[in-house]
Design a protein around this motif. Sequence first.
Motif, mmCIF file in Angstrom:
data_model
loop_
_atom_site.group_PDB
_atom_site.id
_atom_site.type_symbol
_atom_site.label_atom_id
_atom_site.label_comp_id
_atom_site.label_asym_id
_atom_site.label_seq_id
_atom_site.Cartn_x
_atom_site.Cartn_y
_atom_site.Cartn_z
ATOM 1 N N LYS A 231 0.830 -1.214 0.000
ATOM 2 C CA LYS A 231 0.000 0.000 0.000
ATOM 3 C C LYS A 231 0.861 1.258 0.000
ATOM 4 O O LYS A 231 0.639 2.179 -0.791
ATOM 5 N N SER A 232 1.857 1.286 0.896
ATOM 6 C CA SER A 232 2.713 2.478 0.962
ATOM 7 C C SER A 232 3.534 2.620 -0.310
ATOM 8 O O SER A 232 3.753 3.737 -0.800
ATOM 9 N N SER A 233 3.958 1.498 -0.873
ATOM 10 C CA SER A 233 4.697 1.542 -2.139
ATOM 11 C C SER A 233 3.812 2.135 -3.235
ATOM 12 O O SER A 233 4.277 2.919 -4.073
ATOM 13 N N ALA A 244 5.825 7.752 1.973
ATOM 14 C CA ALA A 244 5.564 6.824 3.078
ATOM 15 C C ALA A 244 6.738 5.860 3.232
ATOM 16 O O ALA A 244 7.429 5.537 2.268
ATOM 17 N N ILE A 245 6.962 5.445 4.467
ATOM 18 C CA ILE A 245 8.049 4.496 4.723
ATOM 19 C C ILE A 245 7.622 3.114 4.243
ATOM 20 O O ILE A 245 6.520 2.641 4.523
ATOM 21 N N VAL A 246 8.520 2.489 3.469
ATOM 22 C CA VAL A 246 8.262 1.151 2.950
ATOM 23 C C VAL A 246 9.286 0.198 3.539
ATOM 24 O O VAL A 246 10.486 0.444 3.446
ATOM 25 N N THR A 252 4.391 -1.558 9.343
ATOM 26 C CA THR A 252 5.260 -0.378 9.276
ATOM 27 C C THR A 252 4.444 0.912 9.320
ATOM 28 O O THR A 252 4.774 1.845 10.044
ATOM 29 N N THR A 253 3.396 0.953 8.521
ATOM 30 C CA THR A 253 2.560 2.162 8.491
ATOM 31 C C THR A 253 1.580 2.082 9.646
ATOM 32 O O THR A 253 0.755 1.174 9.700
ATOM 33 N N ARG A 254 1.713 3.037 10.586
ATOM 34 C CA ARG A 254 0.860 2.956 11.762
ATOM 35 C C ARG A 254 -0.114 4.116 11.838
ATOM 36 O O ARG A 254 -1.035 4.111 12.631
ATOM 37 N N LEU A 271 -4.998 8.490 0.489
ATOM 38 C CA LEU A 271 -4.705 8.152 1.878
ATOM 39 C C LEU A 271 -4.065 6.776 1.957
ATOM 40 O O LEU A 271 -4.634 5.795 1.490
ATOM 41 N N ASP A 272 -2.885 6.718 2.547
ATOM 42 C CA ASP A 272 -2.248 5.434 2.848
ATOM 43 C C ASP A 272 -2.616 5.089 4.279
ATOM 44 O O ASP A 272 -2.598 5.943 5.160
ATOM 45 N N THR A 273 -2.976 3.846 4.504
ATOM 46 C CA THR A 273 -3.477 3.482 5.821
ATOM 47 C C THR A 273 -2.661 2.337 6.395
ATOM 48 O O THR A 273 -1.917 1.665 5.689
HETATM 49 MG MG LIG Z 1 2.477 0.720 4.656
#
Ligand SMILES: [Mg+2]
Length: 482
Positions: A231-233, A244-246, A252-254, A271-273
């Motif tokens: 998702k973040s990628s 976003a951090i991948v 990882t994504t909090r 929105l990245d969740t």
């Molecule tokens: Mg993520």
Amino acid sequence: MPADTIAAIATPIGEGGIGVIRISGAGAIQLAARVFRRRNKKPLQSHRVYYGAIVDPDTGETLDQVLLIPFHAPHSYTGEDVAELHCHGSPYLLRRVLELLCRQGARPAQPGEFTLRAFLNGKLDLAQAEAVADLIRACSDAQLRSALALHAGKLSQQVQRLSDELLGVLASVEAHIDFSDEIGELDPAVLTPPIENLIAKLDALLKDAQAGRILREGARVAIVGRPNVGKSSLLNALLGAERAIVTDIPGTTRDTIEESFQIEGVPVVILDTAGLRESADVVEQIGIERARRAAEQADLILFVYDLTAQDYTEDLCLLESLPAETPKILVGNKVDLVCPHPQPLSHAVGEGGVPATVLSIEATGSPSPTLWARRLGSEGAILISALTGFGLDALKHAILNALHLQHIGEETPALTHTRHIHAVQQARDHLHAALRTLQQNMPPDLVAVDLRSAWLALGTITGVSADEELVNRIFRDFCIGK
Ligand SMILES: [Mg+2]
Ligand SMILES: Nc1nc2c(ncn2[C@@H]2O[C@H](COP(=O)(O)OP(=O)(O)O)[C@@H](O)[C@H]2O)c(=O)[nH]1
């Protein structure tokens, strides 16, 4: 009508080539002239540019070399006498000049007060005034186009025509109230078609309203899926930036990350969740809660799954737990791992006639990704690689399609503000009520009440029937100097 003279810095705070101070009111031009010194002593003419200096008449101190443009009423933005001083763009200097003007009798303007005066003086109607704010805030082609159309009176004219039609119907009903002896009883068969016709026109306006609102506010698109599906990628790939951090560590994504970008001029808030899963980590749990809320408030959900996964039970559970009414696009990610050199071979038509890029990778011996997509409950999945960028264009097109924005480029919807949409819906509801009243053979007075309510609802759009509170609410959101 307020008689006092207002002044404000009209350009943004910060250093700039020039900074403009705007003065409006009956005394605006005399007031500017008192602090403006030039060689020529001929009277100031409207719409001419004069070169001179700002000089404090009390101390003789010169503050700046400026240009002055006088606009005589009613040919000005506000409809009053207006003077514009084009100074050098120093925040300190502009504040000094403004203070000087206030010492000479001007009052600092409230936010939106210039445009409010323009509205009160009939220079623009309420919808056009709102378009001014839209124009200032526009940050995409689509927003700019719809703001310009609204400002040019595209919606106002349509509303005006509908209001006139409505008044025509109301007048004939009222004639039956006043002169029933001469012209006879109200005949529902005669009155029904024009009301139905009006309802049809309002429905036509409302048809594109959702797309219009999304164009103005930006579409909220939430990326949702299990941890580690990419998702973040995907967020980073769509933004073209490492936002976003991948990592390959699930969870990882909090927190929810919100970023804006454009697809063909359409503003999108993406929105990245946090990946949705059972978690014992308190922070991650909060992130997951936020992800659920983001999904609930989204206009569209991108449901991402991993094409290399062995088991889709959890993905399916998760997909089913998402709000059913929100449109979704299934995004199969990591196609580069399943098929090193994918070629888009055919287009399958998915739900709602949406074409989805489907890859045939039978040749590689891996299971067909369309099979995975089908197992996730949809014919059309977009297969992408967030890593290589494969399939991102197809995904962007699918996003516009799912939001019904694919043809928006040519024609901007007239309704773009939630306020305007509500007004049209209200007018339509009152017209439906009028039809019911008619069909029940109620007295014409009651039909007239419904019709008048519909007319009042429509009038709030242009401000013909807007009360003071509504007007104040609209102008409160403006910036100072506008
Ligand atoms: Mg993520
Ligand atoms: N090969 C490949 N790896 C990917 C792709 N997308 C993401 N990854 C990797 O999958 C892992 C999880 O990615 P991330 O974006 O953090 O997933 P998230 O937890 O859903 O946000 C990372 O190691 C990424 O490098 C892709 O398209 N191809």
